[in-house]
Scaffold this active site. Structure first.
Site, mmCIF file in Angstrom:
data_model
loop_
_atom_site.group_PDB
_atom_site.id
_atom_site.type_symbol
_atom_site.label_atom_id
_atom_site.label_comp_id
_atom_site.label_asym_id
_atom_site.label_seq_id
_atom_site.Cartn_x
_atom_site.Cartn_y
_atom_site.Cartn_z
ATOM 1 C CE1 TYR A 39 71.703 39.645 29.342
ATOM 2 C CE2 TYR A 39 72.671 41.539 28.246
ATOM 3 C CZ TYR A 39 72.578 40.715 29.348
ATOM 4 O OH TYR A 39 73.355 40.976 30.450
ATOM 5 C CG HIS A 97 75.558 35.494 30.774
ATOM 6 N ND1 HIS A 97 74.641 35.895 29.841
ATOM 7 C CD2 HIS A 97 75.343 36.283 31.854
ATOM 8 C CE1 HIS A 97 73.907 36.883 30.342
ATOM 9 N NE2 HIS A 97 74.310 37.124 31.563
#
Length: 267
Positions: A39, A97
């Site tokens: 991110y 992730h």
């Protein structure tokens, strides 16, 4: 500490936008924050937490290891870098992730490296994200189900992911829902709107309450104070059996997140 049912997502929020969102959320009473290496906002989240003055022990911080950092020689150093950015000695939860594309790094290798990070005290809990049933089987074989705190998956009224949920539940793995509002698509749904009107609630509150009622954790994000505050109230909304049945019928396997070259073969 059990994974909080309600938290703040930070996907796609960066720099001043994420700082403002996190500070506002913490002011409103949010205590769980979800971020990730990819991110590119861990440092901003760390800054917001520092500025908020909320003591670390009151917070539940989740980050996620990106695919480039999955090998056993990179995983722990990358997590230490995340901790520096977040200005903390540990995170509460660290997730893989995405599974390694084409099995470049084996599930066994990265899960054992993640478990080692837990043993070193860098993270209190470990878990997975975007894992299918065959991948969950491999993760359990590598570290045991008792070491997998959650599987964070796309889950909304339009993608209820029942097979994965049932299998995870059977093996004692908690589910965290991301994209719970289906990128806002589900907010325009007539069925949701009717339930919202009946309860004098917002469509977002209905969907979040539904997910939490099913036992999932949710991590909605917003940049608007009004929405952050309103979403929080979903925790007090109780849906009845009729509402739940109506939402169950909305499932149409409408998957919104399936990046080419990254997504596994979905169940």
């Amino acid at each position: 500490m059990a994974i909080p049912a309600f938290g703040l997502g930070t996907f796609r929020l960066k720099d001043d936008v994420v700082i403002s969102s996190v500070i506002t959320a913490l002011e409103l009473g949010y205590r769980a924050i979800d971020t990730a290496q990819i991110y590119d906002n861990e440092a901003a989240v760390g800054q917001a937490i520092a500025e908020s003055g909320v003591p670390r022990h009151e917070l539940y911080i989740t980050t996620k290891i990106w695919i480039e950092n999955l090998s056993k020689d990179k995983l722990i150093p990358s997590l230490k870098e995340s901790l520096q950015k977040l200005r903390t000695d540990y995170v509460d939860l660290t997730l893989i992730h995405w599974p390694s594309p084409n099995d470049e790094v084996s599930v066994e290798e990265f899960m054992q490296a993640l478990l080692e990070a837990k043993k070193q005290g860098l993270t209190r809990e470990i878990g997975i994200s975007n894992f299918t049933i065959p991948l969950m089987e491999k993760a359990i074989a590598a570290v045991g189900a008792e070491n997998i705190a959650t599987n964070q998956i796309e889950l909304s009224p339009y993608l209820q992911n029942r097979k994965v949920v049932a299998w995870a539940k059977q093996h004692g793995i908690h589910i965290t829902s991301y994209m719970t509002l289906a990128y806002g698509k589900a907010l325009k749904d007539e069925v949701i709107a009717r339930i919202a009107a009946k309860h004098n609630a917002t469509p977002a509150q209905v969907i979040l309450a539904w997910a939490m009622g099913e036992g999932y954790s949710v991590i909605p994000s917003s940049t608007k104070r009004k929405n952050l505050e309103s979403n929080l109230k979903a925790q007090n909304l109780q849906l009845d059996a009729e509402d739940k049945k109506a939402i169950a019928a909305l499932d149409c396997n409408d998957r919104l997140v399936s990046p080419e070259g990254l997504a596994p073969e979905w169940d």
